[in-house]
Design an enzyme around this catalytic site. Sequence first.
Site, PDB file in Angstrom:
ATOM      1  N   GLU A  25       2.369 -18.732  14.169  1.00  0.00           N
ATOM      2  CA  GLU A  25       0.911 -19.491  14.121  1.00  0.00           C
ATOM      3  C   GLU A  25      -0.066 -18.778  15.112  1.00  0.00           C
ATOM      4  O   GLU A  25       0.228 -17.812  16.021  1.00  0.00           O
ATOM      5  CB  GLU A  25       1.345 -20.821  14.633  1.00  0.00           C
ATOM      6  CG  GLU A  25       1.625 -21.096  15.593  1.00  0.00           C
ATOM      7  CD  GLU A  25       1.483 -22.437  16.598  1.00  0.00           C
ATOM      8  OE1 GLU A  25       0.369 -22.770  16.593  1.00  0.00           O
ATOM      9  OE2 GLU A  25       2.336 -22.910  17.050  1.00  0.00           O
ATOM     10  N   LYS A  86      -9.430 -25.461  16.202  1.00  0.00           N
ATOM     11  CA  LYS A  86      -8.001 -25.707  16.122  1.00  0.00           C
ATOM     12  C   LYS A  86      -7.705 -26.535  14.754  1.00  0.00           C
ATOM     13  O   LYS A  86      -8.378 -27.573  14.693  1.00  0.00           O
ATOM     14  CB  LYS A  86      -7.316 -26.574  17.307  1.00  0.00           C
ATOM     15  CG  LYS A  86      -6.124 -27.072  17.052  1.00  0.00           C
ATOM     16  CD  LYS A  86      -5.564 -28.060  18.237  1.00  0.00           C
ATOM     17  CE  LYS A  86      -4.303 -28.849  17.843  1.00  0.00           C
ATOM     18  NZ  LYS A  86      -4.169 -30.109  18.564  1.00  0.00           N
ATOM     19  N   ASP A 138      -1.049 -41.825  17.545  1.00  0.00           N
ATOM     20  CA  ASP A 138      -1.099 -40.276  17.326  1.00  0.00           C
ATOM     21  C   ASP A 138       0.250 -39.736  17.029  1.00  0.00           C
ATOM     22  O   ASP A 138       1.104 -39.505  17.874  1.00  0.00           O
ATOM     23  CB  ASP A 138      -1.627 -39.787  19.025  1.00  0.00           C
ATOM     24  CG  ASP A 138      -1.926 -38.431  18.958  1.00  0.00           C
ATOM     25  OD1 ASP A 138      -1.699 -37.631  18.032  1.00  0.00           O
ATOM     26  OD2 ASP A 138      -2.575 -38.101  19.861  1.00  0.00           O
ATOM     27  N   ALA A 141       0.067 -34.188  12.291  1.00  0.00           N
ATOM     28  CA  ALA A 141       0.366 -33.908  10.975  1.00  0.00           C
ATOM     29  C   ALA A 141       1.373 -32.664  10.707  1.00  0.00           C
ATOM     30  O   ALA A 141       1.898 -32.530   9.582  1.00  0.00           O
ATOM     31  CB  ALA A 141      -1.065 -33.370  10.472  1.00  0.00           C
ATOM     32  N   ASP A 142       1.990 -32.239  11.997  1.00  0.00           N
ATOM     33  CA  ASP A 142       3.054 -31.202  11.715  1.00  0.00           C
ATOM     34  C   ASP A 142       4.238 -31.996  11.048  1.00  0.00           C
ATOM     35  O   ASP A 142       5.005 -31.461  10.397  1.00  0.00           O
ATOM     36  CB  ASP A 142       3.442 -30.565  13.022  1.00  0.00           C
ATOM     37  CG  ASP A 142       2.601 -29.776  13.632  1.00  0.00           C
ATOM     38  OD1 ASP A 142       1.494 -29.624  13.082  1.00  0.00           O
ATOM     39  OD2 ASP A 142       2.518 -29.467  14.932  1.00  0.00           O
ATOM     40  N   LYS A 159       8.673 -31.075  23.044  1.00  0.00           N
ATOM     41  CA  LYS A 159       8.234 -31.310  24.534  1.00  0.00           C
ATOM     42  C   LYS A 159       8.236 -32.714  24.831  1.00  0.00           C
ATOM     43  O   LYS A 159       7.762 -33.396  24.045  1.00  0.00           O
ATOM     44  CB  LYS A 159       6.962 -30.556  24.635  1.00  0.00           C
ATOM     45  CG  LYS A 159       6.700 -29.712  25.791  1.00  0.00           C
ATOM     46  CD  LYS A 159       5.173 -29.114  25.763  1.00  0.00           C
ATOM     47  CE  LYS A 159       5.234 -27.678  25.816  1.00  0.00           C
ATOM     48  NZ  LYS A 159       4.303 -26.978  25.101  1.00  0.00           N
TER      49      LYS A 159
HETATM   50  N1  PSU Z   1       2.990 -27.918  21.392  1.00  0.00           N
HETATM   51  C1  PSU Z   1       3.221 -26.788  22.178  1.00  0.00           C
HETATM   52  N2  PSU Z   1       2.408 -25.565  22.023  1.00  0.00           N
HETATM   53  C2  PSU Z   1       1.659 -25.784  21.133  1.00  0.00           C
HETATM   54  C3  PSU Z   1       1.192 -26.873  20.349  1.00  0.00           C
HETATM   55  C4  PSU Z   1       2.079 -27.821  20.417  1.00  0.00           C
HETATM   56  O1  PSU Z   1       4.202 -26.980  23.080  1.00  0.00           O
HETATM   57  O2  PSU Z   1       0.770 -24.684  21.030  1.00  0.00           O
HETATM   58  C5  PSU Z   1       0.340 -26.541  19.084  1.00  0.00           C
HETATM   59  C6  PSU Z   1       0.878 -26.208  17.621  1.00  0.00           C
HETATM   60  O3  PSU Z   1      -0.066 -25.470  17.186  1.00  0.00           O
HETATM   61  C7  PSU Z   1       1.144 -27.429  17.288  1.00  0.00           C
HETATM   62  C8  PSU Z   1      -0.004 -28.381  17.729  1.00  0.00           C
HETATM   63  O4  PSU Z   1       1.120 -27.373  15.905  1.00  0.00           O
HETATM   64  O5  PSU Z   1      -0.270 -27.891  18.905  1.00  0.00           O
HETATM   65  C9  PSU Z   1       0.058 -29.771  17.344  1.00  0.00           C
HETATM   66  O6  PSU Z   1      -1.228 -30.464  17.407  1.00  0.00           O
HETATM   67  P1  PSU Z   1      -1.393 -31.679  17.135  1.00  0.00           P
HETATM   68  O7  PSU Z   1      -0.651 -32.609  18.101  1.00  0.00           O
HETATM   69  O8  PSU Z   1      -3.010 -32.136  17.576  1.00  0.00           O
HETATM   70  O9  PSU Z   1      -1.026 -31.949  15.805  1.00  0.00           O
HETATM   71 MN    MN Z   2      -2.780 -35.898  17.383  1.00  0.00          MN
END
Ligand code: PSU
Ligand code: MN
Length: 306
Positions: A25, A86, A138, A141-142, A159
């Site tokens: 990614e 992003k 929150d 979408a992953d 994490k």
């Molecule tokens: N968690 C990490 N490092 C990252 C991300 C998440 O420890 O770089 C990044 C990844 O690209 C993940 C995204 O897909 O943040 C998730 O963002 P959101 O929670 O806004 O979907």
């Molecule tokens: Mn989010």
Amino acid sequence: MNNYLVIKSEVQEAIDNNIPIVALESTIISHGMPFPRNVETALSVENAVRKEGAIPATIAIKDGKCFVGLTIDEINYFGKEPNVWKVSLRDMPYVISHKLPGATTVAATMRIASMAGIKIFATGGIGGVHRGAEMNMDISADLTEMANTNVAVVSAGVKSILDIGLTLEYLETQGIPVVTYGQSEFPSFYSGKSGFISPLRIDTADEMAKMLKVKWTMGLNGAVLIANPVPADQEVDAQTIETHIQQALAAAKENDITGKKITPFLLKHIADHSKGESLDANIALIHHNASLAAKIAVAFEKENNH
Ligand code: PSU
Ligand code: MN
């Protein structure tokens, strides 16, 4: 669809010849780490994939197209350029139609990898269910993407900026197998421990590949989340990290940070306040994940073509 995909020739050749490929990614490059270590890491992670006999395909969006496989110049661009979006799934059509530069999250990278026929993907950390999700809704979408798209995701677990327990519950609801590699406890990114037992455990890349084949051959669509614990000598003490996370969450609240900005904000805050040890651990575990993903890609190719 092909009008919007640009597959690097090396990656296309690998697709045509059944050579194993690992998708990577780009949000981690543009929004997950500071320059220049982001660029150094992106390049050395590609080498870690090659060392295990697979071809890396780093994915990002530029000039109205999804790029599968980046050149060194492009990786440099995504590491340096300050105005990179992003891009999660909901942002894709806007960023592509406006020809904006976009770094892809786990969700968007999975979708583009899948369009190109790539089945194995390595990252550092995935998005998940945030702390307080019962109030703020929150949920990354992953997770919904993993329910639908047939790509195996190798990460270092979840994490603890997220709610690990709720994230595991959500993954179960969505029918996503969660497999930890080589141990019974689910890891929490900076630490091999989390206090949660992993739903599943597998100890070899061959067994991982066999399970992926069964899942997808049976039409059980979606991802497998493969959790690879950070190497023991690179772990950051859990209590130390928790203190940083609490401070980062407080700072986010104070500054009204929500939505897509919250994950990059928390990561940066933790990196800035932990004397670099969190960044060192982050880099070490991405290499580790890329190597495992490449081993699984090699095993999966054998499983399918021999
Ligand atoms: N968690 C990490 N490092 C990252 C991300 C998440 O420890 O770089 C990044 C990844 O690209 C993940 C995204 O897909 O943040 C998730 O963002 P959101 O929670 O806004 O979907
Ligand atoms: Mn989010």
